[in-house]
Enzyme design. Structure first.
Site, PDB file in Angstrom:
ATOM      1  N   ASP A  31     -52.223  26.447  72.948  1.00  0.00           N
ATOM      2  CA  ASP A  31     -52.891  27.350  72.006  1.00  0.00           C
ATOM      3  C   ASP A  31     -53.781  26.537  71.071  1.00  0.00           C
ATOM      4  OD1 ASP A  31     -53.310  29.265  69.728  1.00  0.00           O
ATOM      5  OD2 ASP A  31     -51.868  30.463  70.849  1.00  0.00           O
ATOM      6  N   ALA A  75     -57.005  34.586  74.109  1.00  0.00           N
ATOM      7  CA  ALA A  75     -58.277  35.308  74.091  1.00  0.00           C
ATOM      8  C   ALA A  75     -58.531  35.752  72.665  1.00  0.00           C
ATOM      9  CB  ALA A  75     -58.211  36.550  74.991  1.00  0.00           C
ATOM     10  N   TYR A 141     -65.662  42.935  74.789  1.00  0.00           N
ATOM     11  CA  TYR A 141     -64.268  42.480  74.934  1.00  0.00           C
ATOM     12  C   TYR A 141     -63.664  43.010  76.238  1.00  0.00           C
ATOM     13  CZ  TYR A 141     -59.203  42.785  74.417  1.00  0.00           C
ATOM     14  OH  TYR A 141     -57.857  42.731  74.651  1.00  0.00           O
ATOM     15  N   LYS A 145     -62.493  41.040  80.065  1.00  0.00           N
ATOM     16  CA  LYS A 145     -61.213  41.167  80.771  1.00  0.00           C
ATOM     17  C   LYS A 145     -61.435  41.674  82.197  1.00  0.00           C
ATOM     18  CE  LYS A 145     -58.404  39.982  77.380  1.00  0.00           C
ATOM     19  NZ  LYS A 145     -57.339  38.990  77.466  1.00  0.00           N
ATOM     20  N   ASN A 170     -51.337  49.942  73.642  1.00  0.00           N
ATOM     21  CA  ASN A 170     -51.268  49.449  72.254  1.00  0.00           C
ATOM     22  C   ASN A 170     -49.960  48.734  71.966  1.00  0.00           C
ATOM     23  OD1 ASN A 170     -53.359  51.605  72.320  1.00  0.00           O
ATOM     24  ND2 ASN A 170     -53.554  51.028  70.179  1.00  0.00           N
ATOM     25  N   HIS A 187     -55.106  46.461  63.313  1.00  0.00           N
ATOM     26  CA  HIS A 187     -54.315  47.456  64.041  1.00  0.00           C
ATOM     27  C   HIS A 187     -53.622  48.443  63.095  1.00  0.00           C
ATOM     28  CE1 HIS A 187     -54.378  44.261  67.289  1.00  0.00           C
ATOM     29  NE2 HIS A 187     -54.969  45.302  67.827  1.00  0.00           N
TER      30      HIS A 187
HETATM   31  P1  NAD Z   1     -53.421  37.035  69.030  1.00  0.00           P
HETATM   32  O1  NAD Z   1     -54.753  36.769  68.407  1.00  0.00           O
HETATM   33  O2  NAD Z   1     -52.259  37.206  68.133  1.00  0.00           O
HETATM   34  O3  NAD Z   1     -53.075  35.901  70.083  1.00  0.00           O
HETATM   35  C1  NAD Z   1     -54.044  35.227  70.850  1.00  0.00           C
HETATM   36  C2  NAD Z   1     -53.673  33.747  70.866  1.00  0.00           C
HETATM   37  O4  NAD Z   1     -54.599  33.042  71.694  1.00  0.00           O
HETATM   38  C3  NAD Z   1     -53.751  33.116  69.489  1.00  0.00           C
HETATM   39  O5  NAD Z   1     -52.585  32.348  69.257  1.00  0.00           O
HETATM   40  C4  NAD Z   1     -54.997  32.232  69.550  1.00  0.00           C
HETATM   41  O6  NAD Z   1     -54.909  31.116  68.698  1.00  0.00           O
HETATM   42  C5  NAD Z   1     -55.031  31.865  71.024  1.00  0.00           C
HETATM   43  N1  NAD Z   1     -56.380  31.549  71.544  1.00  0.00           N
HETATM   44  C6  NAD Z   1     -57.497  32.323  71.476  1.00  0.00           C
HETATM   45  N2  NAD Z   1     -58.510  31.712  72.107  1.00  0.00           N
HETATM   46  C7  NAD Z   1     -58.020  30.535  72.582  1.00  0.00           C
HETATM   47  C8  NAD Z   1     -58.580  29.482  73.335  1.00  0.00           C
HETATM   48  N3  NAD Z   1     -59.864  29.499  73.724  1.00  0.00           N
HETATM   49  N4  NAD Z   1     -57.797  28.433  73.680  1.00  0.00           N
HETATM   50  C9  NAD Z   1     -56.488  28.385  73.296  1.00  0.00           C
HETATM   51  N5  NAD Z   1     -55.914  29.367  72.578  1.00  0.00           N
HETATM   52  C10 NAD Z   1     -56.668  30.424  72.231  1.00  0.00           C
HETATM   53  O7  NAD Z   1     -53.616  38.327  69.964  1.00  0.00           O
HETATM   54  P2  NAD Z   1     -52.535  39.270  70.649  1.00  0.00           P
HETATM   55  O8  NAD Z   1     -52.625  40.594  70.007  1.00  0.00           O
HETATM   56  O9  NAD Z   1     -51.228  38.579  70.739  1.00  0.00           O
HETATM   57  O10 NAD Z   1     -53.155  39.398  72.112  1.00  0.00           O
HETATM   58  C11 NAD Z   1     -52.742  38.548  73.164  1.00  0.00           C
HETATM   59  C12 NAD Z   1     -53.458  38.949  74.449  1.00  0.00           C
HETATM   60  O11 NAD Z   1     -53.172  40.296  74.753  1.00  0.00           O
HETATM   61  C13 NAD Z   1     -54.978  38.835  74.384  1.00  0.00           C
HETATM   62  O12 NAD Z   1     -55.435  38.338  75.635  1.00  0.00           O
HETATM   63  C14 NAD Z   1     -55.432  40.262  74.181  1.00  0.00           C
HETATM   64  O13 NAD Z   1     -56.710  40.458  74.716  1.00  0.00           O
HETATM   65  C15 NAD Z   1     -54.365  41.015  74.956  1.00  0.00           C
HETATM   66  N6  NAD Z   1     -54.171  42.407  74.509  1.00  0.00           N
HETATM   67  C16 NAD Z   1     -53.625  42.673  73.283  1.00  0.00           C
HETATM   68  C17 NAD Z   1     -53.399  44.004  72.893  1.00  0.00           C
HETATM   69  C18 NAD Z   1     -52.747  44.368  71.574  1.00  0.00           C
HETATM   70  O14 NAD Z   1     -52.450  45.546  71.363  1.00  0.00           O
HETATM   71  N7  NAD Z   1     -52.513  43.427  70.664  1.00  0.00           N
HETATM   72  C19 NAD Z   1     -53.748  45.056  73.770  1.00  0.00           C
HETATM   73  C20 NAD Z   1     -54.327  44.734  74.991  1.00  0.00           C
HETATM   74  C21 NAD Z   1     -54.491  43.412  75.371  1.00  0.00           C
HETATM   75  N1  UDP Z   2     -56.879  53.620  63.309  1.00  0.00           N
HETATM   76  C1  UDP Z   2     -57.117  54.267  62.109  1.00  0.00           C
HETATM   77  N2  UDP Z   2     -57.240  53.508  60.975  1.00  0.00           N
HETATM   78  C2  UDP Z   2     -57.096  52.148  60.978  1.00  0.00           C
HETATM   79  C3  UDP Z   2     -56.838  51.490  62.210  1.00  0.00           C
HETATM   80  C4  UDP Z   2     -56.733  52.269  63.355  1.00  0.00           C
HETATM   81  O1  UDP Z   2     -57.234  55.483  62.072  1.00  0.00           O
HETATM   82  O2  UDP Z   2     -57.217  51.513  59.914  1.00  0.00           O
HETATM   83  C5  UDP Z   2     -56.746  54.412  64.540  1.00  0.00           C
HETATM   84  C6  UDP Z   2     -57.774  54.054  65.602  1.00  0.00           C
HETATM   85  O3  UDP Z   2     -58.918  54.876  65.469  1.00  0.00           O
HETATM   86  C7  UDP Z   2     -57.010  54.337  66.901  1.00  0.00           C
HETATM   87  C8  UDP Z   2     -55.546  54.092  66.527  1.00  0.00           C
HETATM   88  O4  UDP Z   2     -55.486  54.114  65.109  1.00  0.00           O
HETATM   89  O5  UDP Z   2     -57.139  55.695  67.237  1.00  0.00           O
HETATM   90  C9  UDP Z   2     -55.045  52.740  67.018  1.00  0.00           C
HETATM   91  O6  UDP Z   2     -55.989  51.755  66.598  1.00  0.00           O
HETATM   92  P1  UDP Z   2     -55.724  50.204  66.730  1.00  0.00           P
HETATM   93  O7  UDP Z   2     -56.888  49.516  66.079  1.00  0.00           O
HETATM   94  O8  UDP Z   2     -54.360  49.898  66.234  1.00  0.00           O
HETATM   95  O9  UDP Z   2     -55.711  49.945  68.299  1.00  0.00           O
HETATM   96  P2  UDP Z   2     -56.820  50.290  69.421  1.00  0.00           P
HETATM   97  O10 UDP Z   2     -56.426  51.632  69.966  1.00  0.00           O
HETATM   98  O11 UDP Z   2     -58.160  50.263  68.781  1.00  0.00           O
HETATM   99  O12 UDP Z   2     -56.604  49.183  70.410  1.00  0.00           O
END
Ligand code: NAD
Ligand code: UDP
Length: 325
Positions: A31, A75, A141, A145, A170, A187
């Site tokens: 990371d 990412a 974004y 992916k 989510n 979020h």
């Molecule tokens: P996060 O930002 O908490 O974690 C991402 C991690 O990747 C971080 O620790 C960051 O330092 C590291 N990172 C980023 N770019 C890097 C690079 N080039 N080299 C090395 N490390 C790097 O995000 P998250 O919410 O834990 O998301 C993790 C993964 O899940 C991501 O790929 C994201 O696209 C995917 N994802 C997340 C959600 C969600 O709801 N959070 C939903 C769909 C997909």
């Molecule tokens: N949302 C909202 N207010 C906020 C953040 C999110 O109303 O401050 C809503 C957003 O429009 C979506 C849902 O909450 O419908 C979840 O959003 P989030 O950003 O958590 O995740 P996303 O669905 O965009 O990946």
């Protein structure tokens, strides 16, 4: 298995790393800490601090850990920022993944689980969304992916890379010892809970005129523990043909329902404002996760929104400064 978890200092990665260890794997984290936290890496886990775009550093980490498989979560993932800064997103998410794959193939490491997203679907024609629905990402974004999913399909065919892409809906909630600490936090759930703790920014509900039960958007929230468990199942069933799985709970909750549940769980009033829609937000994003249930036996253990919120609230109450203190 010896597994290297990229992005393992982040929210989901830190949970995935812990669950893999519980399942008996030997885990190291790779990371750059660009959005992650050193403290999120468990003490008994090795952290290789480096960027995925640094192929030789990735190669060194794979070699030192004797990695047999990689879970690639690293990412950057803010949909809105990706529209304004697409270069950063293609560079980090696409170039980073290609560099990681180069390092893996150089060393003959052929097993990969990839973090994909519901954002690959864009505006869906119908919900629940099946994996073979058209992928029409709206944001750069989501495009990054989808591009990597396509690369994996080609690399599986040409180089025997065994791969599975997990399209998360989510992610929310926390493990007892690993929670969500994004800075800035965008979020919905952590924003509401930060407000309940008295340290958040004001929250606006984005849009009240959607064609849903209460006019607010419906999203499919999945507990991070359930998400993490799916990675262990995916690792045990990789193939060069590759598989794509949705990960959600299949129900979906409106923003209004999440807000009401957050008030119940925290006992706090959580005042919010009501505002216009956020650009690019579909009315409803709900997964069909029937494929992963049928093929890998994955079933969510925490499908209820109150359960998800309570776990996040518990972690936040015990870690009032997140990972930074
Ligand atoms: P996060 O930002 O908490 O974690 C991402 C991690 O990747 C971080 O620790 C960051 O330092 C590291 N990172 C980023 N770019 C890097 C690079 N080039 N080299 C090395 N490390 C790097 O995000 P998250 O919410 O834990 O998301 C993790 C993964 O899940 C991501 O790929 C994201 O696209 C995917 N994802 C997340 C959600 C969600 O709801 N959070 C939903 C769909 C997909
Ligand atoms: N949302 C909202 N207010 C906020 C953040 C999110 O109303 O401050 C809503 C957003 O429009 C979506 C849902 O909450 O419908 C979840 O959003 P989030 O950003 O958590 O995740 P996303 O669905 O965009 O990946």
């Amino acid at each position: 298995m010896n597994v290297l978890v990229t992005g393992g200092a982040g929210y989901i990665g830190s949970a995935v790393a812990r669950v893999l260890v519980q399942e008996g794997h030997s885990v190291a984290v790779y990371d750059s800490l660009v959005t992650g936290h050193r403290a999120a890496v468990a003490r008994d886990m090795r952290l290789f601090e480096g960027d995925t775009r640094d192929t030789s550093a990735v190669r060194a980490a794979l070699q030192e850990h004797r990695a047999e498989a990689v879970v690639h979560l690293a990412a950057i993932s803010q949909v809105g920022t990706s529209v304004l800064e697409p270069r950063a997103y293609f560079d980090n998410n696409v170039r980073g993944a290609l560099s990681l794959l180069d390092a893996m193939l150089d060393l003959g490491v052929r097993d990969l689980v990839f973090s994909s997203t519901a954002a690959v679907y864009g505006e869906p024609d119908r919900c629940p969304i099946l994996e073979d629905a058209p992928t029409r990402p709206v944001s750069p974004y989501g495009e990054t992916k989808r591009m990597i999913e396509q690369v994996l399909a080609r690399y599986g065919h040409a180089y025997g890379l065994r791969h599975t892409s997990l399209r998360y809906f989510n992610a929310a909630g926390a493990l007892p010892d690993a929670g969500e600490d994004h800075r800035p936090e965008t979020h919905l759930i952590p924003r509401l809970l930060l407000l309940a703790q008295g340290r958040g920014e004001p929250v606006t509900v984005f849009g009240t005129d959607y064609p849903t039960r209460d006019g607010t958007c419906v999203r499919d929230y999945i507990h991070v523990a359930d998400l993490a468990r799916a990675h262990t199942l995916a690792l045990g069933a990789l193939s060069a043909e590759g598989r794509v799985y949705n990960l959600g709970c299949g129900g979906g909750f409106t923003v209004g329902e999440v807000l009401a549940a957050a008030r119940t769980v925290t006992g706090q009033p959580i005042p919010v404002a009501y505002g216009p829609r956020r650009d690019g937000d579909p009315a409803e994003l709900v997964a069909s996760s029937e494929r992963i249930t049928a093929e890998l036996g994955w079933v969510p253990r925490h499908p209820g929104i109150e359960d998800i919120l309570a776990s996040a609230w518990d972690w936040m109450q015990r870690n009032p400064h997140g990972w930074q203190g």
